[in-house]
Design a protein around this motif. Structure first.
Motif, PDB file in Angstrom:
ATOM      1  N   CYS A  29      35.807  36.935  39.705  1.00  0.00           N
ATOM      2  CA  CYS A  29      35.864  37.698  40.956  1.00  0.00           C
ATOM      3  C   CYS A  29      37.310  37.996  41.335  1.00  0.00           C
ATOM      4  CB  CYS A  29      35.190  36.915  42.087  1.00  0.00           C
ATOM      5  SG  CYS A  29      33.408  36.712  41.909  1.00  0.00           S
ATOM      6  N   GLU A  30      38.172  37.015  41.190  1.00  0.00           N
ATOM      7  CA  GLU A  30      39.589  37.216  41.498  1.00  0.00           C
ATOM      8  C   GLU A  30      40.188  38.293  40.605  1.00  0.00           C
ATOM      9  OE1 GLU A  30      41.561  33.486  41.173  1.00  0.00           O
ATOM     10  OE2 GLU A  30      40.431  32.549  42.806  1.00  0.00           O
TER      11      GLU A  30
ATOM     12  N   ASN B  78      38.950  41.704  41.664  1.00  0.00           N
ATOM     13  CA  ASN B  78      39.670  42.105  42.870  1.00  0.00           C
ATOM     14  C   ASN B  78      41.023  42.723  42.519  1.00  0.00           C
ATOM     15  OD1 ASN B  78      40.495  42.246  45.639  1.00  0.00           O
ATOM     16  ND2 ASN B  78      41.562  40.314  45.368  1.00  0.00           N
ATOM     17  N   LYS B  79      41.707  42.142  41.552  1.00  0.00           N
ATOM     18  CA  LYS B  79      43.023  42.644  41.143  1.00  0.00           C
ATOM     19  C   LYS B  79      42.919  43.981  40.404  1.00  0.00           C
ATOM     20  CE  LYS B  79      44.950  37.983  40.599  1.00  0.00           C
ATOM     21  NZ  LYS B  79      45.456  36.989  39.621  1.00  0.00           N
TER      22      LYS B  79
ATOM     23  N   HIS C 288      39.938  49.918  46.348  1.00  0.00           N
ATOM     24  CA  HIS C 288      39.689  49.106  47.542  1.00  0.00           C
ATOM     25  C   HIS C 288      39.877  49.907  48.834  1.00  0.00           C
ATOM     26  CE1 HIS C 288      39.032  45.191  45.721  1.00  0.00           C
ATOM     27  NE2 HIS C 288      40.094  45.360  44.945  1.00  0.00           N
TER      28      HIS C 288
ATOM     29  N   CYS D 146      30.314  39.678  45.629  1.00  0.00           N
ATOM     30  CA  CYS D 146      30.785  40.729  46.523  1.00  0.00           C
ATOM     31  C   CYS D 146      31.839  40.179  47.487  1.00  0.00           C
ATOM     32  CB  CYS D 146      29.604  41.315  47.288  1.00  0.00           C
ATOM     33  SG  CYS D 146      29.940  42.870  48.118  1.00  0.00           S
TER      34      CYS D 146
ATOM     35  N   SER E 264      35.099  39.234  45.389  1.00  0.00           N
ATOM     36  CA  SER E 264      35.730  40.334  44.646  1.00  0.00           C
ATOM     37  C   SER E 264      36.300  41.405  45.564  1.00  0.00           C
ATOM     38  CB  SER E 264      34.720  40.976  43.689  1.00  0.00           C
ATOM     39  OG  SER E 264      34.210  40.042  42.766  1.00  0.00           O
ATOM     40  N   PHE E 265      35.790  41.472  46.799  1.00  0.00           N
ATOM     41  CA  PHE E 265      36.221  42.512  47.735  1.00  0.00           C
ATOM     42  C   PHE E 265      36.653  41.893  49.077  1.00  0.00           C
ATOM     43  CE2 PHE E 265      33.291  44.244  44.648  1.00  0.00           C
ATOM     44  CZ  PHE E 265      33.999  45.341  44.182  1.00  0.00           C
ATOM     45  N   PRO E 266      37.561  40.910  49.027  1.00  0.00           N
ATOM     46  CA  PRO E 266      37.947  40.208  50.256  1.00  0.00           C
ATOM     47  C   PRO E 266      38.684  41.095  51.252  1.00  0.00           C
ATOM     48  CG  PRO E 266      39.406  39.599  48.446  1.00  0.00           C
ATOM     49  CD  PRO E 266      38.284  40.409  47.851  1.00  0.00           C
ATOM     50  N   GLN E 267      39.403  42.105  50.745  1.00  0.00           N
ATOM     51  CA  GLN E 267      40.106  43.015  51.672  1.00  0.00           C
ATOM     52  C   GLN E 267      39.111  43.744  52.557  1.00  0.00           C
ATOM     53  OE1 GLN E 267      40.413  42.872  48.305  1.00  0.00           O
ATOM     54  NE2 GLN E 267      42.393  43.655  47.619  1.00  0.00           N
ATOM     55  N   GLU E 268      38.023  44.213  51.918  1.00  0.00           N
ATOM     56  CA  GLU E 268      37.018  44.955  52.667  1.00  0.00           C
ATOM     57  C   GLU E 268      36.286  44.049  53.664  1.00  0.00           C
ATOM     58  OE1 GLU E 268      37.407  47.013  48.641  1.00  0.00           O
ATOM     59  OE2 GLU E 268      37.706  45.044  49.522  1.00  0.00           O
TER      60      GLU E 268
ATOM     61  N   THR F  93      30.952  40.787  36.111  1.00  0.00           N
ATOM     62  CA  THR F  93      31.914  41.500  36.977  1.00  0.00           C
ATOM     63  C   THR F  93      32.364  42.845  36.396  1.00  0.00           C
ATOM     64  OG1 THR F  93      33.861  40.263  36.154  1.00  0.00           O
ATOM     65  CG2 THR F  93      32.764  39.425  38.141  1.00  0.00           C
TER      66      THR F  93
END
Length: 261
Positions: A37-38, A41-42, A47, A65, A68-72, A189
């Protein structure tokens, strides 16, 4: 620009480690799964364009989810749980947790408004019983739901749907790359990006088409399968799915018989 659907297979769960682990009910992600997931995300380049996060109500897809999408998520986007996007099989790893415990576990992170109390019931009378006709029908329902979502959001909508390796082939109507021993051609992923073929929104099937950049990223110069080859791959997969269903139901019957001795 036409709306885009980014389809993602979940990160590694404990059920992915062995056949025996497929009997774990709604398993967690492994440590490697969290690392995947990390990495997603990168690597994910869109994003700042994502308007909606959607996931199957199975725990591993929600976690994928979230991680992988912590910003969102941090920006306030709730993960919409979509029950028709759950996995295909009858094994316990693909039987979801009851709704109330799910709500307690995830709280405000997840929007469960589209999840019914019986969403994880997969008996023969259920729309979620894993036979090909029902899998095809709920995959079409998933595409129609997604089309309605982006229609309301406008042409700039970009949706992430985190779901499962088996149902992804039915959702995309693409059977290339399937490894029958794994039940999918999607890696953990892995993400692929799609648009609806019919831009008018009239297609009753709401079929998707993978974007050229997405296909090049994963296939390079590989020649796509012909329609005949695609049909053969689908028939082989459905044969394995039917075999696994019979084996699973037989095992369940044996377990019940032993419990009542």
């Amino acid at each position: 620009m036409a709306p885009i659907i980014h389809l993602v297979r979940h990160a590694q769960g404990y059920h992915n480690l062995s056949v025996e682990n497929q009997w774990i009910r709604d398993p967690d992600l492994t440590d490697l799964g969290k690392q995947q997931c990390e990495e997603l995300n990168k690597q994910f380049p869109y994003h700042d364009k994502i308007t909606h996060l959607v996931a199957s109500p199975i725990r591993r897809t929600i976690f994928t989810c979230q991680f992988s999408f912590p910003q969102e998520v941090k920006a306030g986007k709730r993960i919409i749980a979509l029950q028709d996007a759950q996995e295909v099989s009858f094994f316990p790893c693909d039987i979801g947790t009851d709704l109330e415990p799910l709500k307690k576990e995830f709280g405000d992170l997840v929007d469960f408004q589209f999840v019914t109390e019986d969403w994880n019931k997969k008996g023969p009378d259920s729309k979620y019983f894993p036979e090909p006709q029902k899998l095809e029908a709920r995959s079409r329902t998933t595409r129609l739901w997604l089309r309605n979502l982006v229609k309301e959001a406008g042409d700039d909508a970009q949706v992430v749907l985190v779901t499962h390796g088996g149902i992804l082939h039915f959702i995309t109507e693409d059977w290339s790359g399937i490894e029958l021993g794994r039940g999918t051609g999607w890696k953990n992923t892995e993400y692929r990006s799609y648009q609806f073929i019919d831009k008018t929104g009239q297609d009753p099937n709401a079929s998707l088409q993978e974007l050229p950049e997405s296909r090049r990223r994963r296939q390079g110069s590989e020649i796509p399968l012909t329609q005949t080859e695609m049909a053969e791959m689908r028939a082989a997969y459905e044969s394995v799915l039917t075999r696994d269903l019979k084996e699973c139901m037989k095992k369940v019957a044996q377990l019940y018989a032993e419990a009542w001795k």
